[in-house]
Write an enzyme that holds these catalytic residues in place. Structure first.
Site, PDB file in Angstrom:
ATOM      1  N   LYS A   9       5.339  44.100  10.556  1.00 42.45           N
ATOM      2  CA  LYS A   9       5.884  43.722   9.248  1.00 42.45           C
ATOM      3  C   LYS A   9       5.136  44.405   8.100  1.00 42.45           C
ATOM      4  O   LYS A   9       4.047  44.950   8.288  1.00 42.45           O
ATOM      5  CB  LYS A   9       5.829  42.194   9.112  1.00 42.45           C
ATOM      6  CG  LYS A   9       6.726  41.473  10.127  1.00 42.45           C
ATOM      7  CD  LYS A   9       6.787  39.984   9.816  1.00 42.45           C
ATOM      8  CE  LYS A   9       7.715  39.272  10.791  1.00 42.45           C
ATOM      9  NZ  LYS A   9       7.917  37.853  10.421  1.00 42.45           N
ATOM     10  N   TYR A  49      18.262  38.340  10.279  1.00 43.88           N
ATOM     11  CA  TYR A  49      17.835  36.941  10.112  1.00 43.88           C
ATOM     12  C   TYR A  49      19.014  35.993   9.869  1.00 43.88           C
ATOM     13  O   TYR A  49      18.828  34.948   9.225  1.00 43.88           O
ATOM     14  CB  TYR A  49      16.823  36.852   8.969  1.00 43.88           C
ATOM     15  CG  TYR A  49      15.447  37.387   9.341  1.00 43.88           C
ATOM     16  CD1 TYR A  49      14.752  36.875  10.438  1.00 43.88           C
ATOM     17  CD2 TYR A  49      14.823  38.386   8.590  1.00 43.88           C
ATOM     18  CE1 TYR A  49      13.498  37.356  10.792  1.00 43.88           C
ATOM     19  CE2 TYR A  49      13.563  38.869   8.937  1.00 43.88           C
ATOM     20  CZ  TYR A  49      12.911  38.338  10.034  1.00 43.88           C
ATOM     21  OH  TYR A  49      11.663  38.812  10.382  1.00 43.88           O
ATOM     22  N   ASN A 112       3.195  37.335   8.416  1.00 39.57           N
ATOM     23  CA  ASN A 112       2.631  37.019   9.731  1.00 39.57           C
ATOM     24  C   ASN A 112       2.614  38.209  10.691  1.00 39.57           C
ATOM     25  O   ASN A 112       2.691  38.040  11.905  1.00 39.57           O
ATOM     26  CB  ASN A 112       3.282  35.768  10.323  1.00 39.57           C
ATOM     27  CG  ASN A 112       4.735  35.971  10.652  1.00 39.57           C
ATOM     28  OD1 ASN A 112       5.313  36.981  10.294  1.00 39.57           O
ATOM     29  ND2 ASN A 112       5.322  35.018  11.345  1.00 39.57           N
ATOM     30  N   HIS A 115       7.043  40.613  14.301  1.00 36.62           N
ATOM     31  CA  HIS A 115       8.201  39.875  14.818  1.00 36.62           C
ATOM     32  C   HIS A 115       8.462  40.387  16.219  1.00 36.62           C
ATOM     33  O   HIS A 115       8.288  41.582  16.476  1.00 36.62           O
ATOM     34  CB  HIS A 115       9.443  40.146  13.952  1.00 36.62           C
ATOM     35  CG  HIS A 115      10.721  39.772  14.639  1.00 36.62           C
ATOM     36  ND1 HIS A 115      11.226  38.495  14.609  1.00 36.62           N
ATOM     37  CD2 HIS A 115      11.565  40.489  15.421  1.00 36.62           C
ATOM     38  CE1 HIS A 115      12.336  38.451  15.333  1.00 36.62           C
ATOM     39  NE2 HIS A 115      12.564  39.648  15.837  1.00 36.62           N
ATOM     40  N   GLU A 126      19.147  42.410  18.699  1.00 37.42           N
ATOM     41  CA  GLU A 126      18.285  42.953  17.649  1.00 37.42           C
ATOM     42  C   GLU A 126      18.032  44.464  17.781  1.00 37.42           C
ATOM     43  O   GLU A 126      17.929  45.151  16.763  1.00 37.42           O
ATOM     44  CB  GLU A 126      16.937  42.211  17.653  1.00 37.42           C
ATOM     45  CG  GLU A 126      17.077  40.758  17.204  1.00 37.42           C
ATOM     46  CD  GLU A 126      15.779  39.965  17.318  1.00 37.42           C
ATOM     47  OE1 GLU A 126      14.757  40.510  17.786  1.00 37.42           O
ATOM     48  OE2 GLU A 126      15.785  38.782  16.925  1.00 37.42           O
TER      49      GLU A 126
HETATM   50  P1  CMP Z   1      10.036  36.050  12.606  1.00 37.42           P
HETATM   51  O1  CMP Z   1       9.639  36.179  14.046  1.00 37.42           O
HETATM   52  O2  CMP Z   1      10.187  37.322  11.862  1.00 37.42           O
HETATM   53  O3  CMP Z   1      11.406  35.214  12.519  1.00 37.42           O
HETATM   54  C1  CMP Z   1      11.710  34.327  11.457  1.00 37.42           C
HETATM   55  C2  CMP Z   1      10.644  34.300  10.424  1.00 37.42           C
HETATM   56  O4  CMP Z   1      10.717  33.336   9.423  1.00 37.42           O
HETATM   57  C3  CMP Z   1       9.331  34.031  11.117  1.00 37.42           C
HETATM   58  O5  CMP Z   1       8.950  35.166  11.874  1.00 37.42           O
HETATM   59  C4  CMP Z   1       8.431  33.711   9.923  1.00 37.42           C
HETATM   60  O6  CMP Z   1       7.734  34.838   9.440  1.00 37.42           O
HETATM   61  C5  CMP Z   1       9.413  33.314   8.842  1.00 37.42           C
HETATM   62  N1  CMP Z   1       9.058  32.033   8.224  1.00 37.42           N
HETATM   63  C6  CMP Z   1       8.703  31.893   6.951  1.00 37.42           C
HETATM   64  N2  CMP Z   1       8.447  30.592   6.691  1.00 37.42           N
HETATM   65  C7  CMP Z   1       8.615  29.924   7.827  1.00 37.42           C
HETATM   66  C8  CMP Z   1       8.495  28.542   8.188  1.00 37.42           C
HETATM   67  N3  CMP Z   1       8.145  27.605   7.303  1.00 37.42           N
HETATM   68  N4  CMP Z   1       8.749  28.221   9.463  1.00 37.42           N
HETATM   69  C9  CMP Z   1       9.107  29.175  10.366  1.00 37.42           C
HETATM   70  N5  CMP Z   1       9.253  30.481  10.058  1.00 37.42           N
HETATM   71  C10 CMP Z   1       9.012  30.839   8.803  1.00 37.42           C
END
Ligand code: CMP
Length: 143
Positions: A9, A49, A112, A115, A126
């Site tokens: 990311k 998403y 974070n 992904h 995806e």
């Molecule tokens: P990702 O694996 O990219 O898929 C969905 C994303 O939503 C997840 O990683 C998180 O980075 C993001 N996200 C942001 N806020 C939240 C939250 N409160 N709970 C879960 N996912 C979140």
């Protein structure tokens, strides 16, 4: 061989952590079978998403994911989907186990670091969002 989509990311990519993260996946025995640096736009974010569109964090998530370049990867290997999820660690780095990528490189729920697809169905959905039909054809026929 099983394949998964991974995104390094904008936070991790911008911080210069991509090399360490790629090395970790290779050290775990996975092959990088496709890779590109790109900037996610709102259309790609909306498709990728779509299941989160109604969630409270959706707007933040899209803003962050479209804010700067990221690196998209296809990794292959045995049980790569579940193993990469384990290596990445919990979504929230505060809950991520020691030694996981998110424990090492992530800041919070949104920033974070990585992904990864969460199931074979997600990987099948995806991968074509980030890699074209020709790239996937080459990937299938060369690996
Ligand atoms: P990702 O694996 O990219 O898929 C969905 C994303 O939503 C997840 O990683 C998180 O980075 C993001 N996200 C942001 N806020 C939240 C939250 N409160 N709970 C879960 N996912 C979140």
């Amino acid at each position: 061989m099983e394949k998964t989509l991974v995104l390094i990311k904008p936070d991790a990519f911008g911080n210069g952590d991509a090399g360490n993260i790629l090395k970790r996946y290779e050290d775990e025995g996975f092959k990088i079978v496709a890779a590109k640096v790109m900037q996610m736009d709102e259309k790609i974010a909306a498709i990728h998403y779509s299941e989160h569109r109604e969630k409270s964090f959706y707007k933040n998530l899209v803003e962050f994911m479209t804010s700067a370049p990221l690196m998209a990867l296809v990794l292959s290997g045995e049980n790569v989907i579940s193993r990469v999820r384990e290596i990445n660690g919990a979504t929230n780095p505060a809950n991520a186990a020691e030694g996981t990528i998110r424990k090492l490189y992530a800041k919070d729920n949104t920033q974070n670091a990585v992904h990864a697809s969460d199931s074979p169905e997600s990987a099948a959905r995806e991968i074509p969002i980030f890699f074209s039909a020709i790239e996937i054809f080459e990937l299938v026929h060369s690996v």
